[in-house]
Scaffold this motif. Structure first.
Motif, PDB file in Angstrom:
ATOM      1  N   THR A 257      -1.456  -8.672   4.336  1.00 38.33           N
ATOM      2  CA  THR A 257      -2.802  -8.164   4.061  1.00 38.33           C
ATOM      3  C   THR A 257      -3.177  -7.085   5.075  1.00 38.33           C
ATOM      4  N   ALA A 258      -2.831  -7.326   6.331  1.00 40.84           N
ATOM      5  CA  ALA A 258      -3.127  -6.340   7.376  1.00 40.84           C
ATOM      6  C   ALA A 258      -2.379  -5.034   7.106  1.00 40.84           C
ATOM      7  N   TYR A 259      -1.130  -5.162   6.667  1.00 37.09           N
ATOM      8  CA  TYR A 259      -0.337  -3.959   6.397  1.00 37.09           C
ATOM      9  C   TYR A 259      -0.956  -3.155   5.246  1.00 37.09           C
ATOM     10  N   LYS A 260      -1.402  -3.839   4.209  1.00 35.66           N
ATOM     11  CA  LYS A 260      -2.038  -3.151   3.081  1.00 35.66           C
ATOM     12  C   LYS A 260      -3.299  -2.436   3.550  1.00 35.66           C
ATOM     13  N   ASP A 261      -4.046  -3.072   4.445  1.00 35.34           N
ATOM     14  CA  ASP A 261      -5.243  -2.433   4.985  1.00 35.34           C
ATOM     15  C   ASP A 261      -4.892  -1.194   5.805  1.00 35.34           C
ATOM     16  N   LEU A 262      -3.798  -1.273   6.551  1.00 35.71           N
ATOM     17  CA  LEU A 262      -3.357  -0.125   7.342  1.00 35.71           C
ATOM     18  C   LEU A 262      -3.021   1.048   6.428  1.00 35.71           C
TER      19      LEU A 262
END
Length: 540
Positions: A257-262
């Motif tokens: 999820t963090a990667y998608k936000d990045l």
């Protein structure tokens, strides 16, 4: 301290949620040269294990925040070298008695002046067994530590270490129990930062809204499982070197999820690209990725002291020899990890290529032979626990499948939602299965890969989750500490390392490489010990 999240040398070296640690620059950015947005960046972290008290923070999630809020005597620079921070000078003639002069101008965020006594009070608190601080063992080199740690069931006769003396407000004298050449390196870890008087009035409340002396100060309170917001402290002596106006530490329970936000521009920097992004991250983040050596080591650990099923060294070696490390590195991590062959990271003086030998080499036939010799596992079943917020699912399940196929045992990969949860269960001796763990150095010295994870002292206060004890190992640690030169210390520590390689309380699986990316709000940045060097962050 950090156990699996990054190379931690923030001396967080501690236990990290590797994969879950990230730093960033989200929100907006702003620098004196005119940047995009308002200069506030977002940073990914997992939920810290404990409240934000430096001496009780020994993992990377909380360590990222402590690093922004506090400044210690020394720090790591962009070349991973230890340099002075708040210390003007550090002098010694014998590596036992140290005189530390403080730079002027440092205040806590409430206006209180930082003095030599601020360090003494903080270290005494961290070293006192009555306070049960995670980093307690790190203070063991200081004279008088034993007086504050008489043992379980006993009460300390004093609350002050005799080796600490404030010569005046700006001069600190530290006397160790024996020479320890790595002391200045150790001081770069966040456990050794100062604390204001306000802490001692209400330690519990302080942990929710800490008052530090670093480049950023708290903006409100710690919002658990949501975020920790900070703003730039304008009275910081080096404030002019900090372009970032504030940092929002966004707490994630899932690294994907963090990667998608990045990628979407909703997060600014992720210090660990998840396995799901390794094939595409350079395309997803064109010109905004960094690949560099990392000091962290990934393991499979065993609660040796607390579960008799794991107490046979042949069993642990059998499990190790059933793991195909090269395939894990190549197929799961796409080359972003390398097979581990020592307990010491290749980035550290003292590492020996191939030190683990056959025990870290895939050999199913020998593994089955050792497994049979050991008597095997109850029910012929092995469980491996891991934190699912750190991007570990793929590799842990792959290792589980390899062990199952090569040993002929049933292997279950058990997810824990947060790194904090499995750490707490291990601390409480509640979880009895094998477990994923990792170590990212607190400071750049071979000793930091041995004592904080495998020493007797680290069982009650530290990261020895296996409960491992070997008196010969303890003796060699003590001898290495007293060695007259760095080179002599390495030779002795290597002998201690050899004992670990034979006993194998943890199985070394892979060495980390730091693969991280950042948003277009950041022009460039440096990371050392898995900590963002805030004075190096340049905004677009």
């Amino acid at each position: 301290m950090r156990g699996a999240k990054s190379a931690k040398w923030v001396a967080m070296a501690a236990v990290v949620a590797l994969g879950a640690t990230a730093c960033g620059g989200g929100g907006d950015s702003g620098s004196s040269g005119g940047a995009k947005g308002n200069g506030v960046l977002s940073v990914e972290i997992g939920e810290p294990q404990n409240a934000l008290v430096p001496t009780n923070t020994y993992e990377t999630e909380g360590g990222q925040v402590i690093n922004a809020l506090f400044t210690g005597l020394t720090k790591l620079d962009a070349d991973n070298k230890v340099v002075n921070a708040m210390a003007e000078s550090i002098e010694t003639k014998d590596n036992k008695v140290w005189t530390i002069k403080l730079k002027s101008g440092y205040t806590f965020h409430n206006g209180e002046k930082v003095t030599a006594q601020s360090f003494i009070d903080a270290w005494n608190y961290g070293a006192n067994q009555s306070n049960a601080q995670q980093t307690n063992p790190l203070f063991s080199h200081i004279q008088g530590f034993s007086d504050l740690n008489p043992g379980e069931g006993k009460k300390p006769s004093t609350d002050k270490m005799s080796g600490l003396k404030a010569v005046d407000d700006s001069t600190l004298q530290v006397t160790l129990t024996a020479p320890f050449a790595a002391f200045t390196s150790q001081l770069s870890f966040t456990a050794f930062v100062p604390l204001p008087k306000a802490f001692f009035k209400d330690p519990k409340g302080f942990g929710e809204a800490p008052i530090g002396n670093g480049p950023f100060e708290m903006k409100g309170k710690f919002k658990h499982n949501e975020e920790i917001s900070t703003t730039k402290y304008d009275k910081y002596p080096d404030a002019s070197k900090i372009a970032v106006k504030g940092v929002n530490f966004k707490i994630y329970s899932n690294l994907d999820t963090a990667y998608k936000d990045l990628v979407a521009g909703n997060l600014d920097t992720l210090l660990t690209i998840p396995t799901s992004g390794l094939a595409t991250y350079k395309k997803d983040l064109p010109g905004r990725t960094v690949d560099q050596a990392d000091s962290a080591v990934g393991y499979i650990g065993f609660p040796i002291k607390y579960n008799k099923a794991f107490q046979n060294a042949d069993l642990r070696q059998a499990i190790s020899m059933s793991i195909d490390r090269q395939t894990i590195a190549d197929k799961i991590f796409l080359g972003a990890r390398t097979p581990a062959d020592d307990y010491i990271s290749p980035t550290i003086d003292g590492y020996r290529k191939g030190a683990c030998g056959d025990a870290c080499t895939l050999n199913p036939a020998k593994a089955k032979e050792l497994y049979k010799k050991s008597g095997g596992l109850p029910g012929n079943t092995l469980e491996i626990g891991y934190n699912s917020d750190g991007g570990h699912k793929d590799w842990v399940e792959a290792v589980a499948n390899q062990i199952q196929q090569n040993l002929g045992v049933k292997v279950i990969a058990k997810p824990f939602e947060q790194f904090q949860t499995i750490l707490n269960d291990l601390d409480a001796k509640k979880y009895q299965g094998a477990f994923r763990m990792a170590w990212s150095m607190d400071y750049p010295d071979m000793e930091n890969y041995l004592r904080p994870i495998f020493s007797k002292d680290a069982i009650s206060n530290g990261s020895n989750y296996s409960g491992y004890v070997n008196e010969d190992f303890e003796k060699l640690l003590a001898q290495g500490d007293k060695a007259p030169t760095h080179e002599d210390a390495i030779k002795t520590y290597q002998k201690a390392d050899d004992i670990l390689l034979k006993d194998m309380p943890y199985i070394p699986v892979y060495f980390y490489t730091m693969n991280f990316g950042f948003s277009d709000k950041i022009k460039s940045m440096n990371v050392a010990g898995h900590q963002i060097l805030w004075d190096t962050v340049k905004l677009s």
